[in-house]
Design a protein around this motif. Sequence first.
Motif, PDB file in Angstrom:
ATOM      1  N   PRO A 189       4.141   8.705   9.240  1.00 52.10           N
ATOM      2  CA  PRO A 189       3.528   8.239   8.357  1.00 52.10           C
ATOM      3  C   PRO A 189       2.726   9.519   7.565  1.00 52.10           C
ATOM      4  O   PRO A 189       2.626  10.498   7.667  1.00 52.10           O
ATOM      5  CB  PRO A 189       2.428   7.459   9.668  1.00 52.10           C
ATOM      6  CG  PRO A 189       2.968   8.187  10.552  1.00 52.10           C
ATOM      7  CD  PRO A 189       3.860   8.882  10.257  1.00 52.10           C
TER       8      PRO A 189
ATOM      9  N   THR B 241      11.802  -2.648   4.474  1.00 47.66           N
ATOM     10  CA  THR B 241      10.428  -2.632   4.151  1.00 47.66           C
ATOM     11  C   THR B 241       9.304  -3.442   3.471  1.00 47.66           C
ATOM     12  O   THR B 241      10.018  -3.164   2.524  1.00 47.66           O
ATOM     13  CB  THR B 241       9.492  -0.940   4.677  1.00 47.66           C
ATOM     14  OG1 THR B 241       9.264  -0.260   4.179  1.00 47.66           O
ATOM     15  CG2 THR B 241      10.302  -0.122   6.202  1.00 47.66           C
TER      16      THR B 241
ATOM     17  N   MET C 200       5.277  -3.414  12.256  1.00 49.62           N
ATOM     18  CA  MET C 200       6.067  -2.497  12.451  1.00 49.62           C
ATOM     19  C   MET C 200       4.426  -1.196  12.793  1.00 49.62           C
ATOM     20  O   MET C 200       4.444  -0.073  13.716  1.00 49.62           O
ATOM     21  CB  MET C 200       6.451  -1.335  12.010  1.00 49.62           C
ATOM     22  CG  MET C 200       8.004  -1.660  11.523  1.00 49.62           C
ATOM     23  SD  MET C 200       9.581  -0.592  11.499  1.00 49.62           S
ATOM     24  CE  MET C 200       8.653  -0.986   9.654  1.00 49.62           C
ATOM     25  N   ALA C 201       3.765  -1.813  11.520  1.00 52.15           N
ATOM     26  CA  ALA C 201       2.030  -0.763  12.032  1.00 52.15           C
ATOM     27  C   ALA C 201       1.280  -1.099  10.760  1.00 52.15           C
ATOM     28  O   ALA C 201       1.241  -2.256   9.971  1.00 52.15           O
ATOM     29  CB  ALA C 201       2.553   1.044  11.369  1.00 52.15           C
ATOM     30  N   LYS C 202       0.060  -1.097  10.930  1.00 48.00           N
ATOM     31  CA  LYS C 202      -0.905  -1.390  10.157  1.00 48.00           C
ATOM     32  C   LYS C 202      -1.687  -0.006   9.488  1.00 48.00           C
ATOM     33  O   LYS C 202      -1.934   0.612   9.944  1.00 48.00           O
ATOM     34  CB  LYS C 202      -2.401  -2.377  11.048  1.00 48.00           C
ATOM     35  CG  LYS C 202      -1.577  -3.965  11.483  1.00 48.00           C
ATOM     36  CD  LYS C 202      -2.644  -4.316  12.184  1.00 48.00           C
ATOM     37  CE  LYS C 202      -1.997  -5.657  12.479  1.00 48.00           C
ATOM     38  NZ  LYS C 202      -3.169  -6.573  13.225  1.00 48.00           N
TER      39      LYS C 202
ATOM     40  N   LEU D  62      -3.781   4.657  11.061  1.00 44.55           N
ATOM     41  CA  LEU D  62      -2.793   4.122  11.231  1.00 44.55           C
ATOM     42  C   LEU D  62      -3.147   3.888  12.825  1.00 44.55           C
ATOM     43  O   LEU D  62      -2.945   4.208  13.618  1.00 44.55           O
ATOM     44  CB  LEU D  62      -1.739   5.350  11.151  1.00 44.55           C
ATOM     45  CG  LEU D  62      -0.242   3.959  10.523  1.00 44.55           C
ATOM     46  CD1 LEU D  62       0.300   2.894   9.498  1.00 44.55           C
ATOM     47  CD2 LEU D  62       0.807   5.181  11.594  1.00 44.55           C
ATOM     48  N   ASP D  63      -2.548   2.046  12.694  1.00 49.37           N
ATOM     49  CA  ASP D  63      -2.435   1.833  14.121  1.00 49.37           C
ATOM     50  C   ASP D  63      -0.839   1.336  13.883  1.00 49.37           C
ATOM     51  O   ASP D  63      -0.010   0.318  13.352  1.00 49.37           O
ATOM     52  CB  ASP D  63      -2.886   0.389  14.515  1.00 49.37           C
ATOM     53  CG  ASP D  63      -4.565   0.786  14.597  1.00 49.37           C
ATOM     54  OD1 ASP D  63      -4.517   1.838  14.325  1.00 49.37           O
ATOM     55  OD2 ASP D  63      -5.540   0.208  13.766  1.00 49.37           O
ATOM     56  N   SER D  64      -0.272   1.452  15.425  1.00 51.38           N
ATOM     57  CA  SER D  64       1.135   1.693  15.339  1.00 51.38           C
ATOM     58  C   SER D  64       2.253   1.728  16.703  1.00 51.38           C
ATOM     59  O   SER D  64       1.163   2.704  17.741  1.00 51.38           O
ATOM     60  CB  SER D  64       2.418   2.228  14.406  1.00 51.38           C
ATOM     61  OG  SER D  64       3.833   2.294  14.040  1.00 51.38           O
TER      62      SER D  64
END
Length: 237
Positions: free
Chosen positions: A20, A77, A46-48, A28-30
């Motif tokens: 990331p 992705t 998977m992630a924000k 990043l939130d994951s």
Amino acid sequence: AEDPGRGFLPTPGAITLFDPPAGPGVRLDSGVVTGSSVPGVFDSLMAKLIVTGENRQQVLQRARRALKEFKIEGVATVLPFHRAALESDDFAGKDRFNVHTRWIETDFAAMPHAMERPVQAEDPSIQRTYLEIDGKRVSVGLPTVLLSALGKVGTVSPIGSDSAAVQKDGEIAAPVSGTLQSFKVEDGQSVSEGDLLAVMEAMKMETQIIATKSGKIRLLVKEGDYLQAGAALMSID
């Protein structure tokens, strides 16, 4: 974990690289890392990636940089779509912000190409067994992948790579890894091109399987089977 070039089909599988971005205004939130697996029974998220700045122009610059640096391998992705969207005039708002709820289907013209499906890694391990040669008992070592293939003779095996390279003429392949929810036709039934043949489910999304030509159906798998993308579902003769 969805492929924009295939209509945002979900692509469960193993994440071989999760790298990331970072930097000012980038958050990043994951819940995944390199080596994590994206299952086919849950949502594909998977992630924000959240980007902030003093004004919209700064946010766009930071977001473009963050998306360029973001690397995920092993599964398809939506990163290529996000990169293309941020470069579009409608999103960047040179005149005004022109994105709406039907924008992707009606106005967005830079949809990325379908991503190459990852080839499943072969098992390099060796299993030892015994063979009788000229009346003598001989110890031999055979690749596990070979023994596995021999055990599946006469059955339908999952295809790890894009089915176009190995798909037999008339076969209908699974467009996504997931569960065959239901057949909409019966074995031996005659169908026409464009008819609905089956429905698959992956990551809470349903995918319809459509006849590519007219002919008679021969079913190759059962309802409820979990199949890899590219596996043969049925054939049309």
